[in-house]
Scaffold this active site. Structure first.
Site, PDB file in Angstrom:
ATOM      1  N   SER A   1       6.635 -55.569 -41.082  1.00 44.76           N
ATOM      2  CA  SER A   1       6.706 -56.954 -40.613  1.00 44.76           C
ATOM      3  C   SER A   1       5.355 -57.625 -40.387  1.00 44.76           C
ATOM      4  O   SER A   1       5.308 -58.818 -40.076  1.00 44.76           O
ATOM      5  CB  SER A   1       7.530 -57.032 -39.321  1.00 44.76           C
ATOM      6  N   LYS A  40       4.854 -60.908 -42.097  1.00 44.24           N
ATOM      7  CA  LYS A  40       5.228 -62.237 -41.592  1.00 44.24           C
ATOM      8  C   LYS A  40       4.012 -63.111 -41.264  1.00 44.24           C
ATOM      9  O   LYS A  40       4.148 -64.336 -41.151  1.00 44.24           O
ATOM     10  CB  LYS A  40       6.132 -62.095 -40.379  1.00 44.24           C
ATOM     11  N   SER A  59       9.967 -61.236 -34.378  1.00 44.48           N
ATOM     12  CA  SER A  59       9.978 -60.583 -35.685  1.00 44.48           C
ATOM     13  C   SER A  59      11.353 -60.642 -36.338  1.00 44.48           C
ATOM     14  O   SER A  59      11.777 -59.696 -37.025  1.00 44.48           O
ATOM     15  CB  SER A  59       9.511 -59.129 -35.588  1.00 44.48           C
TER      16      SER A  59
END
Length: 388
Positions: free
Chosen positions: A68, A71, A124
């Site tokens: 993640s 992102k 997230s």
């Protein structure tokens, strides 16, 4: 022009054809030259300063799933697309892995792009990342191409994205070297990201209900000086991209290939503690210290002092040998106006760049001496001259 050698305040001038100077700083504390941070899990790690100078690295070019942490690039691309933050997005509820962390948006519900970015960066949420991509580019594939194009633009040559959220996918990988570039870029060019990743929680509308989501960054509020920025957790590895500031010194860290969620934080703390404890911060150049003068282009009775436009700081390892610098300056006869470039300087230690600056002619005009004596007065207009 000359070569200058210095130990603290002592200077020796030697005539030569270029200016090459060595500055030896007296260590304030002693550490072993082979001192390294103690890492427990990270397969790859890096810590850099605000200039991008590498203070420590382990397997910097090893390609590993960044999960993640992806992102951060999703946010950069979305913000640079020009899509309004208040755009109302109609959502679609994408099909994601069963264990994927989501905010729970239902198909047909709506959200602003700003709220999607907040819940994506703070909590997230993977569904939010997908919806950001579609809202900006019209499709996930088109947005991923934008992400890869941005990676190339930034020089992230060992990075490839397969999706906007970071869920496990073949060919989705990066390196700590590349992600350190992204961390610095995101935190210094995108105030929205810098502000959002410091939030302990965010409250957004999900399916018509105001819902509060906590941060997944457990170092926020517990590590002194931490400024964010993003966690990552795949099926087999965890990661963390961090940023911290103490006493005016900003550091960026990345750890990849950790085995546990806690391990990524433990290793990040180890990197930051080591760097803050090992390196001394020095002021290398200041706007208050003139490095000479150049004739004012529009009135030879006046001179433009030459100085750096902003204070330049650098991190010096006390036991790594002398810090040297190479300064290249224009001719002292060069005609200048305020803000004209007049020279550059780069400091280094043991092959590592410590800092760099550009010298310019300033607007603080001074009297010039000539064979006819000192000029009596300055024109009020010239006295008020400012840099362009």
């Amino acid at each position: 022009m000359g070569t200058r050698h210095s130990r603290v305040a002592a200077w020796t001038l030697v005539a030569t054809f270029s200016v090459i100077a060595a500055l030896v700083m007296v260590p304030r504390h002693a550490l072993a030259a082979d001192s390294e941070p103690s890492l427990s899990e990270a397969q790859a790690a890096i810590v850099v300063d605000s200039t991008g100078s590498v203070l420590y690295e382990k397997n910097p070019d090893e390609q590993i799933n960044m999960a993640s942490v992806t992102k951060v690039m999703t946010a950069v691309v979305a913000l640079e697309s020009g899509t309004p933050l208040d755009k109302v997005c109609t959502l679609s509820k994408p099909e994601l892995a069963e264990n994927a962390m989501v905010a729970g948006y239902e198909a047909g519900s709506t959200s602003s792009l700003e709220d999607l970015l907040h819940v994506m960066l703070v909590y997230s949420a993977n569904d939010a990342a997908y919806e950001v991509a579609v809202a900006v580019a019209g499709s996930e594939d088109a947005f991923v191409q934008m992400m890869n194009d941005k990676a190339v633009e930034l020089g992230m040559n060992d990075t490839h994205f397969e999706n906007p959220h970071g869920l496990d996918a073949d060919g989705h990988h990066s390196t700590v070297h590349d992600l350190a570039i992204l961390a610095r870029y995101a935190m210094t060019t995108q105030p929205f990201i810098a502000d959002t990743v410091r939030m302990q929680s965010t409250t957004v509308n999900v399916n018509g209900i105001e819902t509060t989501f906590p941060t997944v960054d457990h170092l926020l509020g517990s590590y002194d000086g931490l400024l964010g920025i993003k966690t990552g957790a795949g099926n087999y590895v965890t990661a963390f991209m961090g940023c911290a500031r103490r006493h005016g010194t900003t550091l960026y860290t990345v750890v990849l290939g950790c085995q546990t969620r806690e391990g990524r934080f433990t290793d990040t703390e180890a990197l930051l503690d080591w760097a803050f404890g090992t390196y001394d911060s020095y002021v290398l150049a200041s706007p208050e210290k003139a490095m000479g003068e150049r004739p004012f282009a529009y009135d030879l009775a006046l001179m433009c002092p030459v100085a750096t436009q902003a204070t330049t700081k650098g991190l010096v390892w006390p036991d790594a040998g002398p810090t040297t610098y190479v300064r290249t300056m224009s001719s002292t006869a060069q005609l200048c106006a305020p803000s004209d470039a007049a020279g550059v300087c780069t400091w280094s230690q043991a092959g590592r760049t410590v800092g760099a600056c550009t010298y310019v002619a300033t607007a603080k005009l001074t009297y010039a001496r000539s064979g006819f004596g000192l000029v009596d007065e300055l024109s009020p207009n010239l006295m008020g001259a400012k840099s362009a």
